[in-house]
Design an enzyme around this catalytic site. Sequence first.
Site, PDB file in Angstrom:
ATOM      1  N   LYS A  56       2.950   4.524  -1.220  1.00  0.00           N
ATOM      2  CA  LYS A  56       2.728   5.497  -2.291  1.00  0.00           C
ATOM      3  C   LYS A  56       3.889   6.486  -2.250  1.00  0.00           C
ATOM      4  O   LYS A  56       3.797   7.546  -1.647  1.00  0.00           O
ATOM      5  CB  LYS A  56       1.404   6.225  -2.090  1.00  0.00           C
ATOM      6  CG  LYS A  56       0.199   5.314  -2.077  1.00  0.00           C
ATOM      7  CD  LYS A  56      -1.009   6.045  -1.514  1.00  0.00           C
ATOM      8  CE  LYS A  56      -2.183   5.145  -1.372  1.00  0.00           C
ATOM      9  NZ  LYS A  56      -2.117   4.290  -0.186  1.00  0.00           N
ATOM     10  N   HIS A  69       0.796  -1.220   0.000  1.00  0.00           N
ATOM     11  CA  HIS A  69       0.000   0.000   0.000  1.00  0.00           C
ATOM     12  C   HIS A  69       0.832   1.275   0.000  1.00  0.00           C
ATOM     13  O   HIS A  69       0.291   2.382   0.097  1.00  0.00           O
ATOM     14  CB  HIS A  69      -0.940  -0.022   1.227  1.00  0.00           C
ATOM     15  CG  HIS A  69      -2.214   0.709   0.986  1.00  0.00           C
ATOM     16  ND1 HIS A  69      -2.536   1.890   1.611  1.00  0.00           N
ATOM     17  CD2 HIS A  69      -3.257   0.418   0.169  1.00  0.00           C
ATOM     18  CE1 HIS A  69      -3.714   2.295   1.203  1.00  0.00           C
ATOM     19  NE2 HIS A  69      -4.173   1.421   0.330  1.00  0.00           N
ATOM     20  N   ASP A  71      16.377  10.157  -8.522  1.00  0.00           N
ATOM     21  CA  ASP A  71      17.840  10.304  -8.462  1.00  0.00           C
ATOM     22  C   ASP A  71      18.413  10.085  -7.067  1.00  0.00           C
ATOM     23  O   ASP A  71      19.467  10.633  -6.728  1.00  0.00           O
ATOM     24  CB  ASP A  71      18.278  11.666  -8.998  1.00  0.00           C
ATOM     25  CG  ASP A  71      18.054  11.791 -10.504  1.00  0.00           C
ATOM     26  OD1 ASP A  71      17.984  10.747 -11.189  1.00  0.00           O
ATOM     27  OD2 ASP A  71      17.951  12.928 -10.999  1.00  0.00           O
TER      28      ASP A  71
END
Length: 146
Positions: free
Chosen positions: A86, A84, A91
């Site tokens: 996010k 779950h 870089d």
Amino acid sequence: LPHGDCALSRLLRRLLAARRSLEICLFAFSSPQLGRAVRLLHGRGVRVRVVTDAQYMGLRGSQIGLLRQAGIQVRHDQEGGYMHHKFAVVDGRVLITGSLNWTTQAIQNNRENVLVVEDAEYVKPFLDEFERIWEEYNPANYRFFP
């Protein structure tokens, strides 16, 4: 995120600034615009790796199949719970995180938040978590039979 194109444009600018690497760890990824941006980065030679949820990635509209077709490395969970997270790391130095699933619904209709951080103190734990999950979801480690 404020509704409308400006929030998406800001997110796209942050992603498209990647020069070396982009690590993405998302539950849901169906935004065509974000999918195109990720494929564009891969085409430019940016190393892109994606970790996602197995149950979500097969749903209609998911960008995961298109990313794989483009040659982008994708790994997914094998467990019963949801992957779950996010977040994305650009870089190895810019963290993009928050409640936002990378879906058109979330971008256009939901009340979501996105935080962009360039402080190594905050970026490193997310990058470490990505690497831990990346290794955990290595297909060589999958168990097909008990």
